[in-house]
Write a protein that holds these residues in place. Structure first.
Motif, short mmCIF file in Angstrom:
data_model
loop_
_atom_site.label_atom_id
_atom_site.label_comp_id
_atom_site.label_asym_id
_atom_site.label_seq_id
_atom_site.Cartn_x
_atom_site.Cartn_y
_atom_site.Cartn_z
N VAL A 41 -2.32 7.57 -7.86
CA VAL A 41 -0.88 7.52 -7.57
C VAL A 41 -0.66 6.86 -6.21
N ALA A 42 -1.59 7.10 -5.29
CA ALA A 42 -1.55 6.48 -3.96
C ALA A 42 -2.80 5.64 -3.76
N ASP A 43 -2.66 4.56 -3.00
CA ASP A 43 -3.82 3.75 -2.65
C ASP A 43 -4.72 4.51 -1.68
N ILE A 44 -4.07 5.23 -0.77
CA ILE A 44 -4.78 5.96 0.28
C ILE A 44 -4.12 7.32 0.46
N GLY A 45 -4.93 8.37 0.52
CA GLY A 45 -4.43 9.71 0.81
C GLY A 45 -4.58 10.02 2.29
N MET A 46 -3.73 10.89 2.80
CA MET A 46 -3.82 11.34 4.19
C MET A 46 -4.18 12.82 4.20
N VAL A 47 -5.25 13.17 4.89
CA VAL A 47 -5.77 14.55 4.87
C VAL A 47 -6.11 14.97 6.30
N SER A 48 -5.46 16.01 6.78
CA SER A 48 -5.68 16.44 8.17
C SER A 48 -6.71 17.55 8.26
N ARG A 49 -7.87 17.30 7.71
CA ARG A 49 -9.02 18.22 7.76
C ARG A 49 -10.22 17.49 7.17
N ALA A 87 -4.92 14.78 -4.22
CA ALA A 87 -4.57 14.63 -5.64
C ALA A 87 -4.10 13.22 -5.95
N ASP A 88 -3.25 12.66 -5.10
CA ASP A 88 -2.71 11.32 -5.36
C ASP A 88 -3.79 10.24 -5.27
N ALA A 89 -4.71 10.40 -4.31
CA ALA A 89 -5.80 9.43 -4.20
C ALA A 89 -6.69 9.50 -5.43
N ARG A 90 -6.99 10.70 -5.88
CA ARG A 90 -7.84 10.88 -7.06
C ARG A 90 -7.20 10.28 -8.31
N GLN A 91 -5.91 10.51 -8.45
CA GLN A 91 -5.21 10.09 -9.68
C GLN A 91 -4.76 8.63 -9.62
N LEU A 114 -8.47 13.82 11.47
CA LEU A 114 -7.34 13.29 10.69
C LEU A 114 -7.89 12.11 9.89
N ASN A 115 -7.87 12.26 8.57
CA ASN A 115 -8.55 11.31 7.70
C ASN A 115 -7.63 10.51 6.79
N LEU A 116 -8.06 9.29 6.49
CA LEU A 116 -7.54 8.53 5.36
C LEU A 116 -8.59 8.61 4.27
N VAL A 117 -8.18 8.87 3.03
CA VAL A 117 -9.16 9.02 1.95
C VAL A 117 -8.82 8.10 0.78
N THR A 118 -9.88 7.67 0.10
CA THR A 118 -9.71 6.80 -1.07
C THR A 118 -10.59 7.31 -2.20
N LYS A 119 -10.22 6.93 -3.41
CA LYS A 119 -10.96 7.38 -4.60
C LYS A 119 -12.34 6.75 -4.67
N THR A 120 -12.43 5.48 -4.31
CA THR A 120 -13.69 4.76 -4.31
C THR A 120 -13.83 4.02 -2.98
N THR A 121 -14.96 3.37 -2.77
CA THR A 121 -15.13 2.58 -1.56
C THR A 121 -14.02 1.53 -1.48
N LEU A 177 0.85 -1.19 0.00
CA LEU A 177 0.00 0.00 0.00
C LEU A 177 0.88 1.24 0.00
N VAL A 178 0.47 2.25 -0.74
CA VAL A 178 1.16 3.54 -0.74
C VAL A 178 0.21 4.59 -0.17
N LEU A 179 0.67 5.26 0.90
CA LEU A 179 -0.09 6.35 1.51
C LEU A 179 0.70 7.64 1.32
N THR A 180 0.04 8.70 0.86
CA THR A 180 0.71 9.99 0.72
C THR A 180 -0.18 11.11 1.26
N GLY A 181 0.45 12.22 1.67
CA GLY A 181 -0.34 13.38 2.06
C GLY A 181 0.12 14.08 3.31
N SER A 182 -0.81 14.36 4.19
CA SER A 182 -0.61 15.21 5.36
C SER A 182 0.60 14.82 6.21
N SER A 183 1.42 15.83 6.51
CA SER A 183 2.58 15.59 7.37
C SER A 183 2.16 15.44 8.83
#
Length: 279
Positions: free
Chosen positions: A82-90, A76-80, A241-248, A36-42
């Motif tokens: 590029v990452a399996d899961i995005g990290m978003v702190s909001r 952006a990475d979750a949408r495209q 503090l969220n983990l986000v994905t493009k689809t379910t 799994l690749v996670l990218t995003g919020s520091s």
């Protein structure tokens, strides 16, 4: 008769095999494999990394790569893909509602100054005026006669967005002396400069302040900046503090998100100075 016996033996053999075969639901989860690749919020990244370490220990066939870069990158990475899961702190914005969000903890944002700075609090207006360069000397807010070093977050960081939103600041009008990326950079900058002011995740700030880093967290609207007050819901600037994905999410992604949202990692959440999510 032979045909009957043959059929009967085959049926018996088949039934015995079925009785021994485990169902998919009962199969050991250590059979999970993949990456799994996670990218995003520091802000989320250190928490996700610790959760990932525990997950990998329980599932030796899985590798999880956690990369920071800001919440905007996570979206952006979750949408495209590029990452399996995005990290978003909001919370997700209206134009991001195409994504699926899963809250794994809560946090707040605190204004920080050097521990040796005599200033104990700043009003909302003073903070706005400092970041707009209308106040540029600590003496103007009850401190020493010294120029204020304004530390700001880089564009694309959710901490900047929430800070600006709360204080009704136009980011284009912020006059920064130093622009930083992650919370650790902000903390190091303020710790190393007695005249600096910045803002970081309360979790990161409180951890640093209680582990001999020379910074202090200032109250906001008279409320002490602490994880305890975020937990109570009394601190004015808080966020999920969220983990986000493009689809379910399905498969490995779903399994990891379920794990990261479970009580099995609440000790990690607390150790990282965040607030666990109760379900």
């Amino acid at each position: 008769m032979l045909a009957f016996l043959s059929t009967g033996l085959a049926a018996c053999f088949w039934l015995q095999s079925c009785a021994k075969a485990p169902s998919v639901a009962n199969q050991s989860s250590d059979k999970l494999q993949g990456k799994l690749v996670l990218t995003g919020s520091s802000t989320v990244a250190p928490l996700a990394s610790e959760i990932a370490k525990r997950y990998e220990t329980q599932h030796p066939g899985v590798r999880i790569d956690v990369q920071s870069g800001g919440s905007s990158r996570g979206v952006a990475d979750a949408r495209q893909g590029v990452a399996d899961i995005g990290m978003v702190s909001r919370s997700l914005k209206d134009n991001e509602k195409d994504l699926q969000a899963f809250t794994i903890a809560k946090d707040g944002i605190s204004v920080i100054v050097n521990k040796n700075n005599p200033v104990k609090s700043l009003s909302d207006k003073q903070i706005v005026d400092i970041y707009n360069d209308k106040i540029n000397n600590w003496e103007q807010v009850g401190g020493k006669d010294a120029p204020i070093t304004v530390v700001n977050k880089a564009e694309g960081r959710s901490t900047l967005e929430l800070f600006a939103s709360h204080f009704k600041l136009e980011t284009k009008n912020i006059k920064a002396d130093v622009v930083i990326g992650d919370n650790e950079q902000g903390i190091k900058t303020v710790a190393g400069n007695p005249n600096a002011v910045g803002y970081v995740s309360i979790g990161s700030g409180e951890y640093a302040a209680t582990h001999n880093t020379p910074i202090k967290l200032l109250p906001v609207e008279g409320v002490e900046a602490s994880i305890a007050n975020v937990s109570k819901g009394t601190f004015p600037i808080s966020r999920p503090l969220n983990l986000v994905t493009k689809t379910t999410p399905t498969g490995l992604s779903k399994n990891f998100i379920d794990f990261a949202s479970s009580q099995s990692v609440q000790d990690i959440v607390k150790e990282q100075y965040f607030v666990p999510v109760t379900k």
